[in-house]
Write an enzyme that holds these catalytic residues in place. Structure first.
Site, PDB file in Angstrom:
ATOM      1  N   LYS A 114      11.791  10.927   1.780  1.00  0.00           N
ATOM      2  CA  LYS A 114      11.038   9.448   2.276  1.00  0.00           C
ATOM      3  C   LYS A 114      11.886   8.988   3.543  1.00  0.00           C
ATOM      4  O   LYS A 114      11.288   9.437   4.853  1.00  0.00           O
ATOM      5  CB  LYS A 114      10.730   7.702   1.755  1.00  0.00           C
ATOM      6  CG  LYS A 114       9.560   8.855   0.410  1.00  0.00           C
ATOM      7  CD  LYS A 114       7.981   8.172   1.336  1.00  0.00           C
ATOM      8  CE  LYS A 114       6.948   8.777   0.383  1.00  0.00           C
ATOM      9  NZ  LYS A 114       7.024   8.846  -1.066  1.00  0.00           N
ATOM     10  N   LYS A 194       4.798  21.799  -0.909  1.00  0.00           N
ATOM     11  CA  LYS A 194       3.727  21.096  -2.352  1.00  0.00           C
ATOM     12  C   LYS A 194       2.371  20.141  -1.304  1.00  0.00           C
ATOM     13  O   LYS A 194       2.425  20.070  -0.266  1.00  0.00           O
ATOM     14  CB  LYS A 194       4.432  19.655  -2.642  1.00  0.00           C
ATOM     15  CG  LYS A 194       3.659  19.131  -3.810  1.00  0.00           C
ATOM     16  CD  LYS A 194       5.458  18.043  -4.000  1.00  0.00           C
ATOM     17  CE  LYS A 194       4.754  16.706  -3.445  1.00  0.00           C
ATOM     18  NZ  LYS A 194       5.743  15.711  -3.786  1.00  0.00           N
ATOM     19  N   LYS A 197      -1.670  14.858   1.859  1.00  0.00           N
ATOM     20  CA  LYS A 197      -2.223  15.258   2.461  1.00  0.00           C
ATOM     21  C   LYS A 197      -1.901  15.218   3.763  1.00  0.00           C
ATOM     22  O   LYS A 197      -2.486  15.015   5.012  1.00  0.00           O
ATOM     23  CB  LYS A 197      -2.951  13.394   2.439  1.00  0.00           C
ATOM     24  CG  LYS A 197      -1.455  12.644   2.221  1.00  0.00           C
ATOM     25  CD  LYS A 197      -2.471  10.908   2.254  1.00  0.00           C
ATOM     26  CE  LYS A 197      -1.824   9.445   2.278  1.00  0.00           C
ATOM     27  NZ  LYS A 197      -0.717   9.278   1.070  1.00  0.00           N
TER      28      LYS A 197
END
Ligand code: TRP
Length: 326
Positions: A114, A194, A197
């Site tokens: 992140k 992976k 969205k």
């Protein structure tokens, strides 16, 4: 007593087939096996650790519940509720905070990912795995169905158990992560990433229409070799599609490979889109109906809270006593 299963669904964006095949499908199967007491919740507190629009969050939380019901989480068989409605989740996380080294949290893969994506870390983001440990241990879960990306968080939960038991006496058992055969579905347009969205062209949402599914599958990258085969090392893109076909059709991988022996990519993709569309149809129909019945969804979640709360309270009381609170 049947062993307990706990898992959470984070309401940040719509569910895609990676979420479904990686976790939700298995959560439903475990529920239907009748061998476990299942607790499934919408992890709304977790969702707040990422930047979001407060005007949209409530709708996202509600929709995640609708998606869970539509995918087959059955309130008659599982306890389903919203995390923030059972305040013991945050209370237990606080206790666990006091026994978790900050350095350990700073080293977590998802946290570092992140940060590398540019997110400015808030304390909640760092603390995310500790709240997860609380989610799991409040109900003394033995098994935690999660996608591969959550493996390390369950590992941290096991460490929390060891530390807690060492310091305060035997209270918790170490839970185990359980993964599906498809714990990691890759993006259709980039097999090294992976499905997510953040890469919309390669991401199949559970609510996508048949046309959209066909279009995205048609555009899915393959490779310069011919033929359908399963070899994730050498042919990651095609293998990912074979895996998705297998999961949606229930046909084992070697049989999928056999079935499409000598078949071209175009034809294979057509059939793949077809099997996905067909499997998602009942989900989409149920979803459409439930989205119109907010009262039913909300009252079902409330009933879930009522079942979860006394169990959570009992654990919290036990913990408070052990750690020396009055
Ligand atoms: N972090 C999980 C995810 O992103 C969601 C989650 C929150 C969870 N609490 C949990 C999963 C407890 C399993 C158990 O998918």
């Amino acid at each position: 007593m049947k062993p307990v299963i706990v898992s959470g669904l984070k309401p940040s964006g719509e569910l895609h087939i990676g979420n479904y095949l990686g976790m939700l499908k298995q959560a439903v199967e475990l529920q239907n096996s009748n061998k476990y007491r299942c607790f499934y919740f919408i992890a709304d507190y977790h969702a707040l650790t990422q930047r979001y629009n407060p005007k949209e969050k409530a709708e996202e939380i509600y929709k995640m519940a609708v998606d869970a019901f539509s995918a087959g989480i059955d309130p008659k068989k599982s306890v389903i509720f919203v995390q923030s409605h059972v305040s013991e989740h945050a209370n237990l996380a606080w206790i666990f905070n006091t026994i978790t080294p900050v350095g350990k949290l700073q080293g977590m893969i998802e946290y570092k990912e992140k940060l590398s994506e540019g997110q400015i870390p808030n304390a909640g983001l760092l603390d995310y795995p500790v709240l997860m440990a609380a989610d799991i241990l409040l109900y003394k879960a033995e098994f935690v169905p999660v996608g591969e990306d959550q493996r390390q968080h369950v590992e941290l939960t096991r460490e929390v158990v060891r530390t807690f038991n060492d310091r305060f006496g035997k209270t918790f058992k170490e839970p185990k992560a359980v993964h599906t055969k498809a714990p990691r579905i890759m993006s259709l347009d980039n097999p090294t990433k992976k499905m997510s969205k953040s890469m919309p062209a390669g991401c199949l949402y559970l609510s996508d229409s048949p046309e959209v599914i066909r279009e995205k599958v048609k555009r899915a990258v393959t490779d310069s070799l011919t033929g359908i085969d399963y070899d994730p090392e050498k042919r990651p893109a095609v293998s990912n599609l074979v895996l998705v076909y297998s999961e949606f059709s229930g046909v084992p991988i070697p049989e999928v490979v056999k079935k499409f022996h000598g078949v071209g990519y175009a034809k294979f993709k057509e059939e793949l889109a077809e099997v996905i569309t067909k499997t998602l149809k009942p989900f989409q129909e149920k979803r459409k109906k439930l989205l119109k019945d907010k009262r039913l969804v909300m009252s079902t979640l409330e009933a879930g809270t009522k079942k979860a709360k006394p169990i959570a309270q009992k654990t919290m009381k036990e913990v408070a006593k052990k750690v020396g609170l009055i």
